[in-house]
Design a protein around this motif. Structure first.
Motif, PDB file in Angstrom:
ATOM      1  N   GLN A  79       4.628   4.969  -2.785  1.00  0.00           N
ATOM      2  CA  GLN A  79       5.626   4.042  -3.300  1.00  0.00           C
ATOM      3  C   GLN A  79       4.487   3.029  -4.191  1.00  0.00           C
ATOM      4  OE1 GLN A  79       7.234   2.161   0.071  1.00  0.00           O
ATOM      5  NE2 GLN A  79       8.958   3.765   0.243  1.00  0.00           N
ATOM      6  N   PHE A 101       4.771  -1.146  -5.919  1.00  0.00           N
ATOM      7  CA  PHE A 101       5.376  -2.289  -5.618  1.00  0.00           C
ATOM      8  C   PHE A 101       5.978  -2.858  -6.934  1.00  0.00           C
ATOM      9  CE2 PHE A 101       5.453  -6.846  -4.132  1.00  0.00           C
ATOM     10  CZ  PHE A 101       6.535  -6.767  -3.247  1.00  0.00           C
ATOM     11  N   TRP A 108       9.387  -2.176  -2.791  1.00  0.00           N
ATOM     12  CA  TRP A 108       8.814  -0.947  -2.816  1.00  0.00           C
ATOM     13  C   TRP A 108       9.840   0.097  -3.349  1.00  0.00           C
ATOM     14  CZ3 TRP A 108       3.830  -0.514  -2.358  1.00  0.00           C
ATOM     15  CH2 TRP A 108       2.917  -1.544  -1.877  1.00  0.00           C
ATOM     16  N   THR A 140      -1.614   0.313   2.657  1.00  0.00           N
ATOM     17  CA  THR A 140      -1.402  -0.321   1.212  1.00  0.00           C
ATOM     18  C   THR A 140      -2.543  -0.451   0.489  1.00  0.00           C
ATOM     19  OG1 THR A 140       0.720  -1.087   2.273  1.00  0.00           O
ATOM     20  CG2 THR A 140      -0.254  -2.216   0.321  1.00  0.00           C
TER      21      THR A 140
END
Length: 218
Positions: A158, A160, A165, A122
């Protein structure tokens, strides 16, 4: 004599009228041409207006390996924190990684949880909103792809949004172990992540997806 003078005056009057008519036509034609030219230039200027994207960060992950599929840890590249969950930054001397330096590896089969077999990385860009991401992807080896692909349920990029998500690109089908493939996706968030989901286990066999040369645009 009077008739001769009268005819002369009439001829002069006709000639002056023709000159005046010609002058008026030239002024009218010139003004119309100028107006048309100005209109065309303005239209052309408006139609060429474009919006350009700007590179914000480029991640090649350096040349040093950072082994270990930990449950969760944070590494920093280009002043950006990257949370690694059962993923790592490492190197390899085997194809197709020979000239890659270090790169990111996602391996959901390294996650001991059978209910939530995920591996992720992330990227947190804080207040900077990212609009586009490009990256190179491959599998660790030909054997990973040939024998263990069934262990990989999906691998995605992905972003946010609204505390959720959302998938912007699923790219399992786009990846091959033969070489790195460059992929691009539009995003709209200050957080993005690469995530791979496992689809069961088969002894010690692994399926590893490799990510390199991540370029983010704002």
């Amino acid at each position: 004599m009077k008739k001769t003078i009268l005819f002369t005056l009439m001829a002069l009057a006709v000639g002056m009228g023709a000159v005046a008519c010609k002058d008026n036509n030239e002024v009218s034609s010139s003004t119309s041409s100028s107006d048309n030219q100005q209109s065309t230039t303005t239209s052309s200027s408006t139609s060429t207006t474009t919006t350009e994207k700007e590179v914000y960060k480029t991640f090649d992950f350096g040349t040093t390996q950072s082994n270990g599929y930990n449950e969760s840890r944070v590494v920093t590249f280009e002043e950006i924190d990257i949370e690694l969950v059962y993923s790592q930054v490492t190197t390899s001397t085997n194809d197709p990684h020979t000239n890659a330096g270090a790169f990111l590896v996602l391996s959901p089969t390294k996650n001991p949880s059978d209910e939530n077999m995920i591996s992720s990385a992330t990227f947190d860009f804080k207040s900077e909103v990212i609009k586009e991401v490009s990256f190179d992807a491959t599998f660790w080896s030909a054997n990973d792809e040939k024998y263990n692909l069934g262990l990989l349920e999906k691998v995605e990029l992905q972003h946010f949004v609204n505390d959720t998500w959302e998938t912007v690109k699923e790219f399992k089908a786009d990846v091959t172990a033969a070489n790195y493939t460059t992929l691009t996706a539009s995003v709209n968030s200050s957080k993005i992540r690469f995530i791979a989901t496992g689809n069961g286990r088969d002894g010690t066999y692994q399926i590893r997806t490799c990510i390199d040369n991540v370029v983010v645009y704002k």
